[in-house]
Write a protein that holds these residues in place. Structure first.
Motif: not given
Lengths: 116, 112
Positions: A75-84
Motif C-alpha cells: 500500500x503506497x503513498x506517493x507525493x508527486x512534487x514534494x514541498x518543504x
C-alpha cells in the motif's frame, strides 16, 4: 503477532522530487490508512482506502498525493512534487476484517520524510 | 465539530507515583475511544480501547481508562509509573465514519 511494516524508515529528498512511501499492511486486513505527524505536532489523518479506492480523505490530501495498492500486499503513498512542509513522519495503518468503527488501527513504525 | 482534546502537553511524574492523563472528546453520540503510546522513534502502539459496556477498561502495561459520559472524558490512569513508561500518549476517537482522530498528545517524563 502480525505487524504493519513500512519502508524506508527514513527518506531524504529534494524539493520538487517525487517520493513513494511503502507499506505492507497486516495480511487479512481490509482497510488501510495513511497518517502524518509533523515534528512536535499531532498525528493527522490523510486518507483511508478500501476495496481499491479511497474512502475518505482530509483537506491535507490534495492533488499532489495519491495512494495505490498495486499488488494486493503493498500500500503506497506517493507525493508527486514534494514541498518543504511535507517533511514529517508518515504512518501507515490497517484495520481488521469488516473495518468496524470499534476496530483499532494497527500502525507501522513510520517513515520519516525529510525534504531539503 | 468533532474534536479530541488533551489538555496537558507535558506531564512529569516520579517513578512509582500514580498517573492520570486527560482526554476529552466532543461529539453528540458515544464515540469509540482509544489510547495509543508512541515511544521515541517508534510507531503507535494500542494501549486500550472502549466501545461500550463497562466504563472502566483495562489495557496493556498496567494502564486503565475510564469513560465518563457526563464529562465527555476518557482519562488514562496507571497506579505506579515505571521509567519505561516515558513516551508520548495519544487519545483517539473513531466516529461513524472511516477515520480515527487523534488528540495533540501528552508527553510523559518520568523522574527517577
Amino acid at each position: 503477532e502480525p505487524e504493519v511494516t513500512q519502508t524506508p524508515s527514513h527518506q531524504v529528498t529534494q524539493m520538487g522530487q517525487e517520493v513513494i512511501l511503502r507499506c505492507v499492511p497486516i495480511s487479512n486486513h481490509l482497510y488501510f490508512y495513511w497518517y502524518r505527524q509533523i515534528l512536535g505536532q499531532k498525528v493527522e489523518f490523510l486518507v483511508s482506502f478500501y476495496n481499491n479506492e479511497i474512502s475518505e480523505k482530509s483537506e491535507i490530501f490534495d492533488d499532489q498525493f495519491s495512494v495505490e495498492r498495486p499488488d494486493g500486499s503493498n500500500f503506497t503513498l506517493k507525493i508527486r512534487s514534494t514541498k518543504l512542509e511535507d517533511s514529517a513522519m508518515y504512518f501507515c495503518a490497517s484495520t481488521g476484517t469488516g473495518g468496524a468503527y470499534n476496530s483499532p488501527l494497527h500502525f507501522g513504525n513510520g517513515t520519516r520524510l525529510t525534504v531539503t | 465539530a468533532q474534536s479530541v482534546t488533551q489538555p496537558d502537553i507535558h506531564i512529569t511524574v516520579s517513578e512509582g507515583a500514580s498517573l492520570e492523563l486527560r482526554c476529552n472528546y466532543s461529539y453528540g453520540a458515544t464515540p469509540y475511544l482509544f489510547w495509543y503510546v508512541q515511544s521515541p522513534g517508534q510507531g503507535l502502539q494500542l494501549l486500550l480501547k472502549y466501545f461500550s459496556g463497562d466504563t472502566l477498561v483495562q489495557g496493556i502495561k498496567g494502564f486503565e481508562a475510564e469513560f465518563k459520559r457526563s464529562q465527555s472524558s476518557f482519562n488514562l490512569r496507571k497506579p505506579s509509573v515505571h521509567w519505561s513508561d516515558a513516551a508520548e500518549y495519544f487519545c483517539a476517537v473513531r466516529y461513524n465514519n472511516n477515520d480515527m482522530r487523534f488528540g495533540a498528545g501528552t508527553r510523559l517524563t518520568v523522574k527517577p
